[in-house]
Motif scaffolding. Structure first.
Motif, PDB file in Angstrom:
ATOM      1  N   LEU A  32       0.830  -1.207   0.000  1.00 39.99           N
ATOM      2  CA  LEU A  32       0.000   0.000   0.000  1.00 39.99           C
ATOM      3  C   LEU A  32       0.862   1.254   0.000  1.00 39.99           C
ATOM      4  N   ILE A  33       1.966   1.206   0.748  1.00 42.96           N
ATOM      5  CA  ILE A  33       2.879   2.350   0.759  1.00 42.96           C
ATOM      6  C   ILE A  33       3.473   2.576  -0.628  1.00 42.96           C
ATOM      7  N   CYS A  34       3.822   1.483  -1.314  1.00 42.06           N
ATOM      8  CA  CYS A  34       4.374   1.606  -2.670  1.00 42.06           C
ATOM      9  C   CYS A  34       3.372   2.247  -3.620  1.00 42.06           C
ATOM     10  N   ILE A  35       2.096   1.886  -3.491  1.00 39.68           N
ATOM     11  CA  ILE A  35       1.061   2.502  -4.325  1.00 39.68           C
ATOM     12  C   ILE A  35       0.975   3.996  -4.017  1.00 39.68           C
ATOM     13  N   GLY A  36       1.021   4.336  -2.723  1.00 42.91           N
ATOM     14  CA  GLY A  36       0.959   5.736  -2.321  1.00 42.91           C
ATOM     15  C   GLY A  36       2.123   6.541  -2.867  1.00 42.91           C
ATOM     16  N   VAL A  37       3.329   5.967  -2.825  1.00 46.42           N
ATOM     17  CA  VAL A  37       4.508   6.654  -3.356  1.00 46.42           C
ATOM     18  C   VAL A  37       4.383   6.826  -4.865  1.00 46.42           C
ATOM     19  N   PHE A  38       3.947   5.778  -5.543  1.00 43.10           N
ATOM     20  CA  PHE A  38       3.806   5.814  -7.002  1.00 43.10           C
ATOM     21  C   PHE A  38       2.871   6.946  -7.432  1.00 43.10           C
ATOM     22  N   VAL A  39       1.731   7.061  -6.754  1.00 43.16           N
ATOM     23  CA  VAL A  39       0.759   8.107  -7.091  1.00 43.16           C
ATOM     24  C   VAL A  39       1.236   9.467  -6.586  1.00 43.16           C
ATOM     25  N   VAL A  51       6.436   8.272 -14.170  1.00 41.89           N
ATOM     26  CA  VAL A  51       6.226   8.068 -15.610  1.00 41.89           C
ATOM     27  C   VAL A  51       7.193   7.018 -16.148  1.00 41.89           C
ATOM     28  N   LEU A  52       8.461   7.132 -15.744  1.00 36.80           N
ATOM     29  CA  LEU A  52       9.455   6.173 -16.231  1.00 36.80           C
ATOM     30  C   LEU A  52       9.160   4.765 -15.702  1.00 36.80           C
ATOM     31  N   TYR A  53       8.764   4.693 -14.434  1.00 39.65           N
ATOM     32  CA  TYR A  53       8.452   3.362 -13.892  1.00 39.65           C
ATOM     33  C   TYR A  53       7.224   2.771 -14.576  1.00 39.65           C
ATOM     34  N   ALA A  54       6.224   3.604 -14.838  1.00 38.76           N
ATOM     35  CA  ALA A  54       5.022   3.117 -15.523  1.00 38.76           C
ATOM     36  C   ALA A  54       5.376   2.557 -16.897  1.00 38.76           C
ATOM     37  N   PHE A  55       6.308   3.220 -17.590  1.00 42.27           N
ATOM     38  CA  PHE A  55       6.756   2.720 -18.893  1.00 42.27           C
ATOM     39  C   PHE A  55       7.462   1.377 -18.744  1.00 42.27           C
ATOM     40  N   TRP A  56       8.349   1.283 -17.736  1.00 40.30           N
ATOM     41  CA  TRP A  56       9.044   0.019 -17.456  1.00 40.30           C
ATOM     42  C   TRP A  56       8.060  -1.081 -17.087  1.00 40.30           C
ATOM     43  N   TRP A  57       7.081  -0.726 -16.289  1.00 37.98           N
ATOM     44  CA  TRP A  57       6.074  -1.683 -15.830  1.00 37.98           C
ATOM     45  C   TRP A  57       5.309  -2.251 -17.023  1.00 37.98           C
ATOM     46  N   SER A  58       4.968  -1.397 -17.984  1.00 35.65           N
ATOM     47  CA  SER A  58       4.228  -1.862 -19.159  1.00 35.65           C
ATOM     48  C   SER A  58       5.050  -2.861 -19.968  1.00 35.65           C
ATOM     49  N   LEU A 144      -2.787 -10.253  -7.211  1.00 32.48           N
ATOM     50  CA  LEU A 144      -2.954  -8.895  -6.708  1.00 32.48           C
ATOM     51  C   LEU A 144      -1.624  -8.282  -6.283  1.00 32.48           C
ATOM     52  N   CYS A 145      -0.725  -9.097  -5.752  1.00 29.43           N
ATOM     53  CA  CYS A 145       0.564  -8.591  -5.269  1.00 29.43           C
ATOM     54  C   CYS A 145       1.404  -8.005  -6.398  1.00 29.43           C
ATOM     55  N   PHE A 146       1.196  -8.479  -7.623  1.00 33.30           N
ATOM     56  CA  PHE A 146       1.994  -8.010  -8.755  1.00 33.30           C
ATOM     57  C   PHE A 146       1.358  -6.805  -9.447  1.00 33.30           C
ATOM     58  N   ARG A 147       0.259  -6.320  -8.877  1.00 31.65           N
ATOM     59  CA  ARG A 147      -0.363  -5.102  -9.388  1.00 31.65           C
ATOM     60  C   ARG A 147       0.015  -3.894  -8.543  1.00 31.65           C
ATOM     61  N   MET A 148       0.958  -4.083  -7.643  1.00 32.65           N
ATOM     62  CA  MET A 148       1.431  -3.003  -6.794  1.00 32.65           C
ATOM     63  C   MET A 148       2.813  -2.557  -7.265  1.00 32.65           C
ATOM     64  N   PRO A 149       2.960  -1.326  -7.712  1.00 39.11           N
ATOM     65  CA  PRO A 149       4.249  -0.857  -8.231  1.00 39.11           C
ATOM     66  C   PRO A 149       5.355  -0.961  -7.193  1.00 39.11           C
ATOM     67  N   PHE A 150       6.562  -1.222  -7.643  1.00 37.92           N
ATOM     68  CA  PHE A 150       7.749  -1.385  -6.801  1.00 37.92           C
ATOM     69  C   PHE A 150       7.685  -2.670  -5.971  1.00 37.92           C
ATOM     70  N   PHE A 151       6.552  -2.884  -5.298  1.00 38.14           N
ATOM     71  CA  PHE A 151       6.390  -4.066  -4.460  1.00 38.14           C
ATOM     72  C   PHE A 151       6.519  -5.334  -5.288  1.00 38.14           C
ATOM     73  N   ARG A 152       5.989  -5.317  -6.510  1.00 39.08           N
ATOM     74  CA  ARG A 152       6.054  -6.479  -7.392  1.00 39.08           C
ATOM     75  C   ARG A 152       7.501  -6.880  -7.673  1.00 39.08           C
ATOM     76  N   ASP A 153       8.362  -5.886  -7.872  1.00 37.10           N
ATOM     77  CA  ASP A 153       9.765  -6.164  -8.168  1.00 37.10           C
ATOM     78  C   ASP A 153      10.472  -6.730  -6.941  1.00 37.10           C
ATOM     79  N   TYR A 154      10.072  -6.230  -5.784  1.00 32.60           N
ATOM     80  CA  TYR A 154      10.663  -6.681  -4.523  1.00 32.60           C
ATOM     81  C   TYR A 154      10.370  -8.161  -4.280  1.00 32.60           C
ATOM     82  N   ILE A 155       9.117  -8.574  -4.450  1.00 29.87           N
ATOM     83  CA  ILE A 155       8.765  -9.958  -4.127  1.00 29.87           C
ATOM     84  C   ILE A 155       9.250 -10.936  -5.192  1.00 29.87           C
TER      85      ILE A 155
END
Length: 334
Positions: A32-39, A51-58, A144-155
């Motif tokens: 949840l914190i990662c989502i908050g930081v992303f937004v 923006v750059l992370y969103a591009f990488w995520w896609s 659901l865990c992989f729909r959270m930015p940054f957190f997905r890469d961590y796990i």
């Protein structure tokens, strides 16, 4: 009455508590914190990072279904050793796993936070690679865990992959063998029965992993983690109660259980979200050979499913007395 922890605690024990605390924090709120930081970054001068992370995520969105991104340094991080020693957690093998084969490992029970599954399959704290050389473990978790930015890469660094058929197929068919796909069969629904003295498993109607094993010719490995359900208490939610009905409805709606659990605190042992320091012993059973069948019939699935349940019961019965489980206590399937 609150029972406070002693003031003079060995430094080693403090590090163990800190290791578990960071994991509880990661499990409950880091996503949840990662989502908050992303937004939130969008409304600062650092908006370009989002923006750059969103591009990488896609570009990377399919990675959780393609074996993830294991990082051995993370799996061997010293903090996992301290976490393992807090309980402690140990891994026992009863048979060899041939690295020329692929495996589907059914992990039981889920427990509240799946501590045994994480430490044994996602870290090297219990020496998985030493016990089973040549075997590369992966553990499925909620999409659901992989729909959270940054957190997905961590796990993903721990070897976690998404819980869907495409993910399983990728691991069981990629080049080379020695792949082990860990599935906590009971899933989110089994969490609601995780309490001390409970041996109720959600398994009777879970047959998807059986079909996967038959389709890919992957041997089945039953795993039982003694002590997993002893880490937390839960508010009474027996089947049929209003609380269980609400929890089941939430689980059906969002795909995640909401157990009302409690353990001990950091500075006192009476109440909190820290797990009790109860030993966990995870026992890996003997592989069940599976004949590859591209289009298994319902009868073949049911027969192998029954065989798997019998082997899991045999594993439980063979070891339960070592953990002071009464002789008349047996696994209950629902």
């Amino acid at each position: 009455m609150v029972e406070f922890a002693p003031l003079l605690v060995p430094w080693e024990r403090r590090l163990q508590t800190l290791a578990v605390l960071q994991w509880i924090f990661s499990f409950l709120v880091l996503g949840l914190i990662c989502i908050g930081v992303f937004v939130g970054l969008l409304f600062t001068r650092f908006w370009l990072l989002t923006v750059l992370y969103a591009f990488w995520w896609s570009l990377d969105r399919d990675k959780p279904r393609q074996g993830g991104r294991r990082v051995e340094f993370f799996r061997r991080w010293v903090i996992w050793k301290y976490m393992k020693d807090y309980f402690p957690v140990s891994l026992i093998k009863t048979a060899e796993l041939d690295p020329s084969r692929n495996y589907i490992a059914g992990f039981h029970p889920h427990g509240v936070l799946a501590v045994g599954a994480f430490l044994n399959l996602c870290t090297e704290s219990t020496g998985f690679s030493l016990l089973f050389p040549g075997i590369c473990p992966h553990l499925m978790t909620l999409n659901l865990c992989f729909r959270m930015p940054f957190f997905r890469d961590y796990i993903m660094t721990a070897g976690l992959v998404s819980a869907d058929k495409e993910s399983a197929t990728h691991i069981l068919t990629r080049k080379g063998n020695g792949n082990l796909l860990g599935i906590i069969i009971g899933g989110a629904r089994e969490i609601l029965d995780a309490r001390p003295g409970s041996y109720r498993l959600v398994l009777r109607k879970r047959k998807g992993f059986i079909k996967l094993a038959l389709t890919h010719g992957a041997a089945l490995v039953p795993i039982f983690s003694f002590g997993e359900n002893d880490l937390f208490h839960q508010v009474q939610n027996f089947p049929g109660s209003w609380l269980r009905r609400v929890q089941n409805q939430l689980q059906n709606t969002v795909g995640f259980s909401f157990p009302l659990f409690f353990g001990r605190g950091i500075f006192q042992s009476s109440f909190g979200l820290m797990p009790y320091s109860h030993p966990i012993t995870t026992i890996v059973g003997k592989p069940i050979e599976v004949q590859k069948t591209l289009q298994p019939t319902e009868e073949e699935v049911n027969r192998l499913h029954q065989h798997y349940m019998e082997e899991l019961c045999n594993l439980f019965e063979a070891h339960k007395l070592k953990f002071n489980i009464p002789a008349d206590q047996h696994l209950e399937f629902c």
